[in-house]
Design an enzyme around this catalytic site. Structure first.
Site, short mmCIF file in Angstrom:
data_model
loop_
_atom_site.label_atom_id
_atom_site.label_comp_id
_atom_site.label_asym_id
_atom_site.label_seq_id
_atom_site.Cartn_x
_atom_site.Cartn_y
_atom_site.Cartn_z
N ASP A 286 0.87 -1.16 0.00
CA ASP A 286 0.00 0.00 0.00
C ASP A 286 0.92 1.22 0.00
O ASP A 286 2.13 1.11 0.24
CB ASP A 286 -0.90 -0.02 1.24
CG ASP A 286 -1.78 1.22 1.35
OD1 ASP A 286 -2.41 1.58 0.35
OD2 ASP A 286 -1.78 1.83 2.43
N ASP B 178 0.02 5.27 0.93
CA ASP B 178 -0.09 6.27 1.99
C ASP B 178 -0.16 5.58 3.35
O ASP B 178 -1.00 4.71 3.59
CB ASP B 178 -1.33 7.13 1.77
CG ASP B 178 -1.30 8.43 2.55
OD1 ASP B 178 -0.27 8.70 3.20
OD2 ASP B 178 -2.29 9.17 2.52
N LYS C 36 -9.29 -2.44 -2.82
CA LYS C 36 -9.11 -3.27 -1.62
C LYS C 36 -10.29 -3.08 -0.67
O LYS C 36 -10.77 -1.97 -0.54
CB LYS C 36 -7.80 -2.88 -0.92
CG LYS C 36 -6.55 -3.06 -1.77
CD LYS C 36 -5.32 -2.48 -1.08
CE LYS C 36 -5.37 -0.96 -1.03
NZ LYS C 36 -4.12 -0.36 -0.46
N ASP D 245 -1.12 -0.67 6.02
CA ASP D 245 -1.33 -0.05 7.34
C ASP D 245 -2.78 -0.11 7.78
O ASP D 245 -3.10 0.33 8.88
CB ASP D 245 -0.87 1.42 7.30
CG ASP D 245 -1.79 2.29 6.47
OD1 ASP D 245 -2.05 1.93 5.28
OD2 ASP D 245 -2.27 3.33 6.96
#
Length: 306
Positions: free
Chosen positions: A27, A29, A220, A245
């Site tokens: 991922d 950010d 996602k 995250d």
């Protein structure tokens, strides 16, 4: 908590995990950057993984940038990355419309200019980008002019989202053969300093409520984003690691696709969140429990420098 899930990744265990995978999905950010600043050590991790022969890909639900824009941003931060390695929902939505929906006709797009560019790159005509101002009265809104060539409504992040855009989408979706696609269901976009703004999921839910229809989402945690990567590069599920995250998007995507999963604590979710999911006894929430966690992906660097 079972030692087999949500274990801290450190020491020899890092090398064992990396030896067991050929491909790594990151991922963006909260994992490799925050805002416009790279996570310290992230570029070195990505670049060393590639030097060691690992295939690295980037999967993000953010639809505000094209693949090229993301690659340029990452290159400016010191990442060794190519456009083909980036899979954002602007691009994946266009792929989904072309290869799964086989859409014939135009798309009414509630979304960004980046989404417009990705649709055009796939040869998909569209309408709707930009502001759509209120004119007339309610009777006029109910009879708003519609493009007869529109065969699908696509909802992504749109800073110009408005009542009129929702109304126009509603009118198109009243035609039962009109396809309905959303980029993702993230309800908020985390910002620096603990701040956040409403995410695409809020816009999508508004249109779904109006139309009384549920969109098919491509981002996602739905499998299609991984399928985009796997079909193009032949990624083997059993030898692929998903790093993220967020438990409800990144880690759940990995679980849904049979990938190994690693949570980094530089973004949204915490170990306490994962432990709560583990204790819940709920099968769906179990899918949000990562195999491993690290404070930062920079924790991988010592094993990669050996």
């Amino acid at each position: 908590m079972s030692a087999s899930k949500c274990s801290r990744l450190s020491g020899a265990l890092i090398e064992q995990l990396l030896d067991s995978v050929d491909s790594v999905l990151f991922d963006c950010d909260g994992v490799i950057w925050r805002g416009d600043q790279a996570i310290p050590g992230a570029a070195q991790v990505i670049n060393r993984l590639k030097e060691k022969g690992k295939r690295v890909f980037f999967v993000t639900n953010n639809s505000s940038k094209t693949r090229r824009m993301y690659a340029e941003k990452m290159s400016g931060m010191g990442f060794n990355v190519s456009e083909e390695e980036v899979f954002g929902t602007a691009y994946c939505s266009a792929v989904y419309l072309k290869t799964v929906c086989h859409v014939e006709g135009k798309v009414y797009l509630i979304g960004s200019d980046a989404m417009r560019q990705e649709l055009e790159a796939m040869g998909i005509p569209h309408t709707g980008v930009g502001a759509d101002h209120i004119v007339g009265r309610q009777a006029d809104w109910a009879n708003v002019p519609l493009d007869p060539e529109v065969k699908a409504v696509v909802v992504g992040f749109d800073e110009h989202f408005s009542y009129m855009k929702m109304n126009r989408a509603f009118q198109y979706l009243s035609q039962r053969d009109c396809l309905f696609v959303g980029t993702n269901r993230d309800t908020k976009l985390p910002l620096e300093g603990g701040k956040a703004v409403p995410g695409t999921g809020c816009l999508l839910q508004a249109v779904e409520t109006a139309a009384q229809r549920r969109a098919q989402t491509v981002g996602k945690p739905h499998r299609f984003m991984f399928d985009c990567v796997a079909s193009k590069f032949g990624v083997e599920r059993g030898r692929c690691l998903m790093v993220g995250d967020r438990l409800d998007t990144d880690i759940l995507l990995g679980s849904n696709c049979g990938l190994k999963t690693l949570l980094t604590l530089t973004g949204v979710s915490s170990v306490a969140d994962a432990e709560a999911h583990q204790r819940s006894g709920c099968p769906e929430r179990q899918g949000m429990v990562p195999d491993y966690y690290v404070d930062s992906i920079a924790d991988l660097l010592p094993a990669l420098q050996g």
